[in-house]
Design a protein around this motif. Structure first.
Motif, PDB file in Angstrom:
ATOM      1  N   LEU A 177       0.979  -1.043   0.127  1.00  0.00           N
ATOM      2  CA  LEU A 177      -0.010   0.020   0.214  1.00  0.00           C
ATOM      3  C   LEU A 177       0.711   1.182   0.090  1.00  0.00           C
ATOM      4  O   LEU A 177       2.137   1.282   0.675  1.00  0.00           O
ATOM      5  N   ASP A 178       0.388   2.337  -0.681  1.00  0.00           N
ATOM      6  CA  ASP A 178       0.833   3.664  -0.620  1.00  0.00           C
ATOM      7  C   ASP A 178       0.865   4.284   0.840  1.00  0.00           C
ATOM      8  O   ASP A 178       0.164   3.650   1.753  1.00  0.00           O
ATOM      9  N   PRO A 179       1.745   5.171   1.141  1.00  0.00           N
ATOM     10  CA  PRO A 179       1.550   5.578   2.731  1.00  0.00           C
ATOM     11  C   PRO A 179       0.417   6.112   3.381  1.00  0.00           C
ATOM     12  O   PRO A 179       0.215   5.651   4.379  1.00  0.00           O
ATOM     13  N   ARG A 180      -0.464   6.702   2.646  1.00  0.00           N
ATOM     14  CA  ARG A 180      -1.814   7.120   3.123  1.00  0.00           C
ATOM     15  C   ARG A 180      -2.553   5.876   3.650  1.00  0.00           C
ATOM     16  O   ARG A 180      -3.060   6.002   4.410  1.00  0.00           O
ATOM     17  N   HIS A 181      -2.618   5.015   2.616  1.00  0.00           N
ATOM     18  CA  HIS A 181      -3.404   3.502   2.835  1.00  0.00           C
ATOM     19  C   HIS A 181      -2.753   2.845   4.127  1.00  0.00           C
ATOM     20  O   HIS A 181      -3.467   2.101   4.836  1.00  0.00           O
ATOM     21  N   GLN A 182      -1.483   2.870   4.110  1.00  0.00           N
ATOM     22  CA  GLN A 182      -0.751   2.232   5.146  1.00  0.00           C
ATOM     23  C   GLN A 182      -1.305   2.832   6.254  1.00  0.00           C
ATOM     24  O   GLN A 182      -1.819   2.147   7.471  1.00  0.00           O
ATOM     25  N   ILE A 183      -1.381   4.217   6.640  1.00  0.00           N
ATOM     26  CA  ILE A 183      -1.866   4.969   7.823  1.00  0.00           C
ATOM     27  C   ILE A 183      -3.217   4.737   8.277  1.00  0.00           C
ATOM     28  O   ILE A 183      -3.442   4.304   9.062  1.00  0.00           O
ATOM     29  N   GLU A 184      -4.027   4.637   7.077  1.00  0.00           N
ATOM     30  CA  GLU A 184      -5.741   4.523   7.301  1.00  0.00           C
ATOM     31  C   GLU A 184      -5.899   3.152   7.556  1.00  0.00           C
ATOM     32  O   GLU A 184      -6.565   2.992   8.662  1.00  0.00           O
ATOM     33  N   LEU A 185      -5.071   2.113   7.192  1.00  0.00           N
ATOM     34  CA  LEU A 185      -5.405   0.774   7.477  1.00  0.00           C
ATOM     35  C   LEU A 185      -4.929   0.321   9.228  1.00  0.00           C
ATOM     36  O   LEU A 185      -5.936  -0.227   9.808  1.00  0.00           O
ATOM     37  N   LEU A 186      -3.738   0.861   9.502  1.00  0.00           N
ATOM     38  CA  LEU A 186      -3.448   0.589  10.726  1.00  0.00           C
ATOM     39  C   LEU A 186      -4.261   1.337  11.914  1.00  0.00           C
ATOM     40  O   LEU A 186      -4.529   1.092  12.903  1.00  0.00           O
ATOM     41  N   ALA A 187      -4.765   2.646  11.462  1.00  0.00           N
ATOM     42  CA  ALA A 187      -5.541   3.418  12.270  1.00  0.00           C
ATOM     43  C   ALA A 187      -6.709   2.689  12.478  1.00  0.00           C
ATOM     44  O   ALA A 187      -7.381   2.732  13.714  1.00  0.00           O
ATOM     45  N   LEU A 188      -7.468   2.196  11.557  1.00  0.00           N
ATOM     46  CA  LEU A 188      -8.836   1.392  11.829  1.00  0.00           C
ATOM     47  C   LEU A 188      -8.612   0.277  12.645  1.00  0.00           C
ATOM     48  O   LEU A 188      -9.382  -0.050  13.490  1.00  0.00           O
TER      49      LEU A 188
END
Length: 220
Positions: A177-188
């Motif tokens: 995943l790109d950095p934005r989607h990495q952060i989004e997934l782990l935040a979820l």
């Protein structure tokens, strides 16, 4: 209180041709993840993170030591017992066989179903709640294969959630995943408050989420 305990674990790959185990790749690993804790297994590729995770979710049997979940050794229980309590999110999306997003998510109910038991209203409600949580309710009828990489991982997280797990295990789930989607997934994941064990090799990403690190012996 959900506690995952790995105690004095050693593991080596099995040489199928020679019918014997090779040298230990994991030695005397000790780790604990307490109720609601997010523990990161941090290290470079090839350091043994995935092998340790596989021992923990009852895929690769350790040569020595124990994997305990709330006082029960997962390797003394059957696979169904483990699947009712532990959900796994891998880095690569599985074959979808032409299924819709909702159908893939509903597969997470399988460990709790009797043979040939159909979908119940409670199953359907849990699928809808999980889709809302990962913000994919509008994509429920799309083919899973049509999703972007980030959407696929969110759908697979939803599938894990409908298992109603006590422990969530993530094997490099943000790797593609790109950095934005990495952060989004782990935040979820972190917002869930479920006991979580995750492998990760990106130190910047690990620092951003301040993972707990409770392993007390080095992996090889």
């Amino acid at each position: 209180m959900t506690t995952l305990l790995i105690d004095d674990l050693s593991w080596s790959p099995h040489d199928i041709e020679r019918g014997r185990r090779g040298a230990d790749l994991l030695r005397h690993i000790a780790l604990d993840a307490r109720d609601g804790e997010f523990v990161g297994l941090i290290g470079p590729n090839g350091s043994g993170k995935t092998s340790l995770l596989r021992c923990a979710f009852r895929y690769a049997k350790p040569r020595h030591g124990r994997v305990m979940l709330d006082g029960s050794d997962v390797w003394s229980r059957n696979a169904r017992w483990a699947a009712q309590r532990v959900a796994v999110l891998l880095q690569d999306a599985p074959e979808d066989f032409g299924l819709s997003v909702a159908e893939v998510v509903a597969m997470g109910r399988t460990p709790h179903k009797r043979l040939l038991e159909g979908t119940t209203p409670d199953d359907a409600a849990q699928v809808e709640r999980a889709l809302r949580y990962v913000e994919l309710e509008d994509a429920r009828d799309r083919r899973f294969a049509s999703l972007s990489g980030g959407e696929m991982q969110r759908a697979l997280l939803a599938r894990a959630l409908v298992q109603q797990p006590q422990v969530l295990m993530l094997d490099e789930p943000t790797n593609h995943l790109d950095p934005r989607h990495q952060i989004e997934l782990l935040a979820l994941v972190k917002r869930l408050g479920i006991t979580t064990l995750a492998t990760i090799h990106d130190l910047n990403l690990a620092a951003a989420f301040r993972f707990s690190t409770s392993m007390r012996a080095p992996m090889r």
